[in-house]
Structure formats: C-alpha cells, structure tokens
Design a protein around this motif. Sequence first.
Motif, PDB file in Angstrom:
ATOM      1  N   SER A  94      -2.472   4.344  11.613  1.00 54.44           N
ATOM      2  CA  SER A  94      -3.444   3.748  12.421  1.00 54.44           C
ATOM      3  C   SER A  94      -3.444   4.378  14.018  1.00 54.44           C
ATOM      4  N   ASP A  95      -2.344   5.304  14.092  1.00 53.96           N
ATOM      5  CA  ASP A  95      -1.935   6.228  14.989  1.00 53.96           C
ATOM      6  C   ASP A  95      -2.667   7.806  14.532  1.00 53.96           C
ATOM      7  N   PRO A  96      -3.722   8.334  15.278  1.00 53.21           N
ATOM      8  CA  PRO A  96      -4.162   9.653  14.909  1.00 53.21           C
ATOM      9  C   PRO A  96      -3.153  10.849  14.785  1.00 53.21           C
ATOM     10  N   ASP A  97      -2.156  10.553  15.501  1.00 48.50           N
ATOM     11  CA  ASP A  97      -1.179  11.836  15.765  1.00 48.50           C
ATOM     12  C   ASP A  97       0.056  11.447  14.866  1.00 48.50           C
ATOM     13  N   ILE A  98       0.079  10.462  13.902  1.00 47.10           N
ATOM     14  CA  ILE A  98       1.142  10.176  13.103  1.00 47.10           C
ATOM     15  C   ILE A  98       0.443   9.846  11.709  1.00 47.10           C
ATOM     16  N   HIS A  99       1.184  10.840  10.713  1.00 45.74           N
ATOM     17  CA  HIS A  99       0.746  10.555   9.432  1.00 45.74           C
ATOM     18  C   HIS A  99       2.076   9.998   8.420  1.00 45.74           C
ATOM     19  N   ALA A 100       1.880   9.672   7.493  1.00 47.83           N
ATOM     20  CA  ALA A 100       2.839   9.120   6.577  1.00 47.83           C
ATOM     21  C   ALA A 100       2.544   9.489   5.053  1.00 47.83           C
ATOM     22  N   ALA A 101       3.799   9.774   4.222  1.00 47.54           N
ATOM     23  CA  ALA A 101       3.468  10.239   3.037  1.00 47.54           C
ATOM     24  C   ALA A 101       4.748   9.683   1.952  1.00 47.54           C
ATOM     25  N   GLY A 102       4.583   9.950   0.653  1.00 43.66           N
ATOM     26  CA  GLY A 102       5.781   9.600  -0.107  1.00 43.66           C
ATOM     27  C   GLY A 102       5.861   8.160  -0.626  1.00 43.66           C
ATOM     28  N   ASP A 103       7.017   7.798  -0.740  1.00 46.45           N
ATOM     29  CA  ASP A 103       7.061   6.402  -1.276  1.00 46.45           C
ATOM     30  C   ASP A 103       7.042   5.185  -0.155  1.00 46.45           C
ATOM     31  N   VAL A 104       6.759   5.635   1.280  1.00 47.07           N
ATOM     32  CA  VAL A 104       6.540   4.666   2.224  1.00 47.07           C
ATOM     33  C   VAL A 104       5.094   4.450   2.418  1.00 47.07           C
ATOM     34  N   ALA A 105       4.233   5.307   1.794  1.00 50.12           N
ATOM     35  CA  ALA A 105       2.789   5.200   2.355  1.00 50.12           C
ATOM     36  C   ALA A 105       1.966   4.573   1.358  1.00 50.12           C
ATOM     37  N   ALA A 106       1.128   3.764   1.941  1.00 52.00           N
ATOM     38  CA  ALA A 106       0.161   2.788   1.052  1.00 52.00           C
ATOM     39  C   ALA A 106      -1.119   3.347   1.468  1.00 52.00           C
TER      40      ALA A 106
END
Length: 420
Positions: free
Chosen positions: A280-292
């Motif tokens: 929800s923050d355009p400068d922050i991404h997430a990946a792997g087990d933690v990402a939905a």
Amino acid sequence: MVDADQTFVIVGGGLAGAKAAETLRSEGFTGRVILIGDERDHPYERPPLSKGYLLGKEERDSVFVHEPGWYAQADIELHLGQTVVAIDRAAKAVRLGEGAVIHYDKLLLVTGAEPRRLDVPGTELAGVHHLRRLAHADRLRHVLAALGRDNGHLVIAGAGWIGLEIAAAAREYGAEVTVVEPEATPLHAVLGPEVGQMFADLHAEHGVRFHFGARLTEIVGQDGMVLAARTDDGEEHPAHDVLAAIGAAPRTALAESAGLELADRAHGGGIAVDASLRTSDPDIHAAGDVAATAHPLYGDRLRVEHWANALNGGPAAARAMLGQDVTYDRVPYFFSDQYDVGLEYSGWAPPGSYDQVVVRGDTGKREFIAFWLRDGRVLAGMNVNVWDVTEPIQELIRSGRRPDPDALADPSTPLASLLA
C-alpha cells in the motif's frame, strides 16, 4: 530512471532477499544495495533443512544461495544478525535494534514466516523442537541420529509437508515416530482427503504411527526432559522428543506497525501486495512467504510459502522496484521427497475450491498424476514419481481449458494434446 545515488534496502536474509539483491545487480542497478538479515548465517535455501541436509546427505555449505565472497564482489552491503525494529515511512528509513538508522529510496520486505508454536503445557522442555532455520536443522540432525541410535521416540504434531518430511527422515535414522494430526488424513489443507490417504499409507508402510482426529494437549516431562505427549482424546504417547509442525505464520509485525495494509486471515494473512508485489506504500514492496499477492490467474489473493515463490518472487519484486512493468502471475509450485516418493505440485486447490479429482496412473504403485478441477477447469496438478510433466500441467492450469476427464485420466493420452 534509477540512478547511482539511490539506496535500495532489503529486509530479510533468505532466498527471496538474496535473489532480489542479485537481480538488482544483474539488471544494472548501480546504487547502494543493503541486505539486512536477523540470522548470522548468510542467506540460504530452506528445502534442504527437511530433506538432504537433515538426512546428512548434503553438506552444510550446500544450502547457501551464494558463496560468502559473492556479496562483496557484487557490492551488496550485508548486515547479518541484525533486526529491523521499525519503518519510518515519512522519513523513508528503517531503524535497527542497535539504534542505527538506514535511509532508503525503495524498500523490499522479505521477512518470511515463523513456525507456529504449540500452546500447551510442557513446551519449555529441552526436547521440544521446531524446524524453520538452519540452526534448527543443525540441532535436529543430532537429535534424530541420537533417537535412531537409542531406539528413541519422536512425536510430531502436524501431518503437513514439514511434519511428513521429518517423519521420513526420522525413520531413515531409525527413530520411532508417531504423528498426531487433527484431520482424518495427512496434508488435508493442501490435497484434501482424496489424495492424502496415499501419504498415510506410504508412511505406515515405513513404520510411522498416525493418531488422526486429535491434538496435543500436554507434553509431559521430568527433570527438564520429555517423557510423553498427551492428546485431547485421552491418549498418551511415549516420547523422547516432540516436533511442532503445525504451520507457519507470516512475519508481519514490522509491516503492521508501519501501517501497511495486511491481508485477512482467509487469504493466509501476510502483507497485501498487488500483482507488481507493491504494498500500500508505492516505495515498499514485499515478496516470498510474507507476501499475499493479488494473483491475476486465480482472481484471488494468495500467500504461498514455498521455495519457488521465494526464488521467483524476489527477482520479480526487484524488477518492479526498478520501475519495470511486472506482473507476478506464476503458477504456485513446490516439491517434496519422502522415502522413495518424489513429487511436484503445481497450482492452488484447497479443500472447498474444487469439485472433482481426476487421477491418471497407478496410485498403488505411487506413479500417478492427480488433477483437481472446478467446473471442468484444472486448478492444480500433482505428479508423483512421474517426471517432465510440470510444464504441460501448468499450461493446462493457465489455459482455463476444460479437458475431457476420461482423456485426462488416460496415461496413453499425451497431456500436450489436451491443450490443442
């Protein structure tokens, strides 16, 4: 346009983080890349922890994603054994537990998941274990070897993938194994009852005892050591060690405290990301087990905890951070090895999502492919001791076609012909 003055920070020292750092460099990013991990070991792959390394068939160094010297060669700044305790989105900075503040232009969260804990008396005893980290596997190797040498008993709570792989490893060491599982078959949450029974039969043939329809309620010990494990139906199982394999929870505390959107529990929890793995923050991404992830193929939000998702999700997030047009729509994939059975699973079909299971091959010989269908469309496929079929299985899933069930079940009908 990304330039050399920018700093990209990766929080999480696992496979996804290491592959993201590698991708940033291979894509030509010349700015600072800072990788922060709370373990002291260099980034490593997790599958060997319950497979080859746990069995003593692979060396410890084989689990690492890169040689230790690679990070300096690639100009990746490693902060190992350090924890990020806060994200200041306004200042675009992360704060470490030791107080240091690191500013970022783009931030990638690959904080992974952590094993769910047994909430029963006795978990403080020395013989209670989890398996998530390399240090856990180091310890568990010695435990299984000792149990095998002394004819000791291991009780495993949970008949999921980790529980079954460790049961297989323990039996190969010679330990006595009892698996306690609340469902009626192993792997119920992934495979449903139709295929799960095959795994019950496989392990029973190798001497594993199952106690279905029950949960652990107490671990009994004396002088700090485990003696037995009790279940909610009044049974007591002798035990020298107990392993909790009841799933993993996404490590979202950092994201939650920063006010990032989280997925609901129905979608596995985790950090909510779009198809570009952006939060929800355009400068922050997430990946792997933690990402939905909002998955374009399934039209739903999925959180996938397996190796392939980390392997592919980290690089996809890195490219998105660089401003590339990324749509992360890979078919979920994982693999498992238990005794003489090897398998690959592609897709997503939890119980309740499918209305038909079609089997091609011989389940008795454990050489078959199982397909899970809804309204005639293939949602998932699992090949057991049948190889070089992952690509057509995934193409069937992607195509949305409704193959004839009889042809799907017929080993003489090439899978590729069902796509014509």
